[in-house]
Design an enzyme around this catalytic site. Structure first.
Site, PDB file in Angstrom:
ATOM      1  N   GLU A 125       0.836  -1.210   0.000  1.00 41.35           N
ATOM      2  CA  GLU A 125       0.000   0.000   0.000  1.00 41.35           C
ATOM      3  C   GLU A 125       0.866   1.254   0.000  1.00 41.35           C
ATOM      4  O   GLU A 125       2.083   1.206   0.090  1.00 41.35           O
ATOM      5  CB  GLU A 125      -0.896   0.028   1.253  1.00 41.35           C
ATOM      6  CG  GLU A 125      -2.337  -0.408   1.021  1.00 41.35           C
ATOM      7  CD  GLU A 125      -3.171   0.640   0.298  1.00 41.35           C
ATOM      8  OE1 GLU A 125      -2.613   1.689  -0.099  1.00 41.35           O
ATOM      9  OE2 GLU A 125      -4.375   0.421   0.120  1.00 41.35           O
ATOM     10  N   ARG A 153      -7.893   0.134  13.272  1.00 41.13           N
ATOM     11  CA  ARG A 153      -6.515   0.475  12.899  1.00 41.13           C
ATOM     12  C   ARG A 153      -6.492   1.643  11.948  1.00 41.13           C
ATOM     13  O   ARG A 153      -7.498   1.985  11.316  1.00 41.13           O
ATOM     14  CB  ARG A 153      -5.810  -0.716  12.250  1.00 41.13           C
ATOM     15  CG  ARG A 153      -6.361  -1.107  10.871  1.00 41.13           C
ATOM     16  CD  ARG A 153      -5.419  -2.069  10.181  1.00 41.13           C
ATOM     17  NE  ARG A 153      -5.921  -2.620   8.939  1.00 41.13           N
ATOM     18  CZ  ARG A 153      -5.827  -2.027   7.752  1.00 41.13           C
ATOM     19  NH1 ARG A 153      -5.272  -0.831   7.647  1.00 41.13           N
ATOM     20  NH2 ARG A 153      -6.286  -2.635   6.657  1.00 41.13           N
ATOM     21  N   ASN A 163      -5.530   3.415   8.448  1.00 39.97           N
ATOM     22  CA  ASN A 163      -5.488   2.952   7.065  1.00 39.97           C
ATOM     23  C   ASN A 163      -4.817   4.029   6.220  1.00 39.97           C
ATOM     24  O   ASN A 163      -3.830   4.627   6.656  1.00 39.97           O
ATOM     25  CB  ASN A 163      -6.894   2.595   6.575  1.00 39.97           C
ATOM     26  CG  ASN A 163      -6.877   1.668   5.371  1.00 39.97           C
ATOM     27  OD1 ASN A 163      -6.084   0.726   5.344  1.00 39.97           O
ATOM     28  ND2 ASN A 163      -7.733   1.897   4.404  1.00 39.97           N
ATOM     29  N   ASP A 165     -12.882  -5.731  11.224  1.00 41.02           N
ATOM     30  CA  ASP A 165     -13.994  -6.502  10.672  1.00 41.02           C
ATOM     31  C   ASP A 165     -14.788  -5.733   9.623  1.00 41.02           C
ATOM     32  O   ASP A 165     -15.794  -6.222   9.122  1.00 41.02           O
ATOM     33  CB  ASP A 165     -14.933  -6.979  11.789  1.00 41.02           C
ATOM     34  CG  ASP A 165     -15.586  -5.830  12.570  1.00 41.02           C
ATOM     35  OD1 ASP A 165     -15.426  -4.658  12.173  1.00 41.02           O
ATOM     36  OD2 ASP A 165     -16.260  -6.119  13.581  1.00 41.02           O
ATOM     37  N   GLU A 166     -14.314  -4.523   9.280  1.00 38.40           N
ATOM     38  CA  GLU A 166     -14.939  -3.671   8.262  1.00 38.40           C
ATOM     39  C   GLU A 166     -16.404  -3.391   8.576  1.00 38.40           C
ATOM     40  O   GLU A 166     -17.247  -3.275   7.675  1.00 38.40           O
ATOM     41  CB  GLU A 166     -14.774  -4.278   6.860  1.00 38.40           C
ATOM     42  CG  GLU A 166     -13.318  -4.427   6.455  1.00 38.40           C
ATOM     43  CD  GLU A 166     -13.113  -4.898   5.027  1.00 38.40           C
ATOM     44  OE1 GLU A 166     -14.100  -4.917   4.258  1.00 38.40           O
ATOM     45  OE2 GLU A 166     -11.975  -5.269   4.679  1.00 38.40           O
ATOM     46  N   ASN A 190     -10.171   5.070   2.183  1.00 38.57           N
ATOM     47  CA  ASN A 190      -8.962   4.827   1.405  1.00 38.57           C
ATOM     48  C   ASN A 190      -8.449   6.128   0.792  1.00 38.57           C
ATOM     49  O   ASN A 190      -8.194   7.077   1.501  1.00 38.57           O
ATOM     50  CB  ASN A 190      -9.224   3.725   0.380  1.00 38.57           C
ATOM     51  CG  ASN A 190      -8.880   2.359   0.924  1.00 38.57           C
ATOM     52  OD1 ASN A 190      -7.777   2.169   1.435  1.00 38.57           O
ATOM     53  ND2 ASN A 190      -9.792   1.418   0.830  1.00 38.57           N
ATOM     54  N   ASP A 198      -9.829   2.051  -4.385  1.00 34.55           N
ATOM     55  CA  ASP A 198      -8.915   1.958  -3.242  1.00 34.55           C
ATOM     56  C   ASP A 198      -8.111   3.258  -3.167  1.00 34.55           C
ATOM     57  O   ASP A 198      -8.674   4.323  -2.984  1.00 34.55           O
ATOM     58  CB  ASP A 198      -8.041   0.710  -3.391  1.00 34.55           C
ATOM     59  CG  ASP A 198      -7.411   0.255  -2.085  1.00 34.55           C
ATOM     60  OD1 ASP A 198      -7.070   1.109  -1.250  1.00 34.55           O
ATOM     61  OD2 ASP A 198      -7.239  -0.959  -1.894  1.00 34.55           O
TER      62      ASP A 198
END
Length: 282
Positions: free
Chosen positions: A17, A97, A99, A117-118, A145, A193
């Site tokens: 990423e 967390r 991103n 766990d989105e 994102n 993304d």
């Protein structure tokens, strides 16, 4: 445009990423979020470095005085050039967390979070300044994102991947408003993304499970597609001496039979004209 890519860094990153060009060092910074590693790559010499972090790391951006600002599991921290680490904004939340993140034209960091766990609405987008002041910009994000700004700084683009949209906001330097869809990614083409904005104001979007990077004009019209060999395309950024080469990160996670290049960093030489990215003022 399809194809035209080369392999910049052959790797097996679990979740590659965050490609970011650091003009001060002439190196590409990129990461493996789940591997807890921050990598650099010098295209002029081929030299590579790797730094292991103590937590999952969602973004790493250059700082004005050297070192990096890191978007980690439990908040945002500062890594000095000598390796010293300290927290800038420590906000641990169980099951969440850091991103993707981006540095705005004014040098502030816009850092995203998401739940492991989105869970819908479990993440945020927060603006942080160099003194650690934090202000939540978006409080109902699922998988935040790509974030980027138009060349004049008056528009901000942001992706919440499950929506299949890139949204655009009016931006006045510190605040955003007037949220509206910029583009929608059709079913079967993957999920948006990471993104980057070029010198023409066009938005380049990496498509997770889409095996491609797309370029959209400022009017939201699709005008280029770069097809790639591995489906989990995660992010893109311009780099190189003239900011004309498009670097693309990829991931292996969740793929039952990963392509040999899954987890590598790819590059499309001469893809376009990138914008210089500011360093974090902190």
């Amino acid at each position: 445009m399809s194809g035209g890519y080369e392999v910049a860094v052959r790797a097996e990153a679990t979740l590659g990423e965050g490609p970011t060009w650091d003009p001060a060092t002439g190196r590409l910074i990129w990461l493996d979020i789940l591997g807890m590693r921050v990598h650099t790559y010098d295209p002029a010499t081929g030299r590579r470095t790797v730094r292991t972090t103590e937590q999952h790391v969602g973004a790493a951006k250059p700082r004005e005085g050297g070192g990096l600002v890191l978007n980690l599991r439990d908040g945002v921290g500062l890594a000095d050039p000598d390796g010293t680490f300290r927290w800038l904004h420590h906000e641990p939340v169980a099951g969440r967390r850091g991103n993707d993140a981006a540095v705005a034209p004014d040098g502030s960091l816009w850092a995203g979070t998401m739940r492991y766990d989105e869970a819908p609405g479990g993440g945020t987008l927060t603006r942080l300044t160099g003194d650690g002041t934090a202000r939540t910009v978006l409080s109902d994000v699922t998988v935040g994102n790509g974030t980027g700004w138009s060349p004049d700084g008056r528009l901000m683009y942001h992706v919440d991947s499950p929506t299949r949209r890139v949204d655009v906001f009016d931006h006045d330097g510190e605040r955003t408003g007037g949220r509206r869809p910029f583009v929608r990614i059709e079913e079967g083409a993957g999920f948006p993304d990471g993104l980057t904005v070029d010198a023409d104001g066009c938005v380049w979007v990496a498509l997770w499970d889409g095996a491609a990077v797309r370029r959209y004009t400022p009017a939201g019209e699709l005008d280029r597609v770069i097809s790639l060999p591995t489906p989990r395309t995660t992010a893109c950024a311009f780099g190189g001496a003239g900011l004309t080469d498009l670097y693309i990160t990829t991931a292996r996670t969740g793929l039952p039979a990963p392509h040999p290049l899954a987890g590598s960093v790819l590059v499309v030489p001469g893809a376009g004209a990138g914008l210089p990215q500011p360093a974090f003022k902190g």
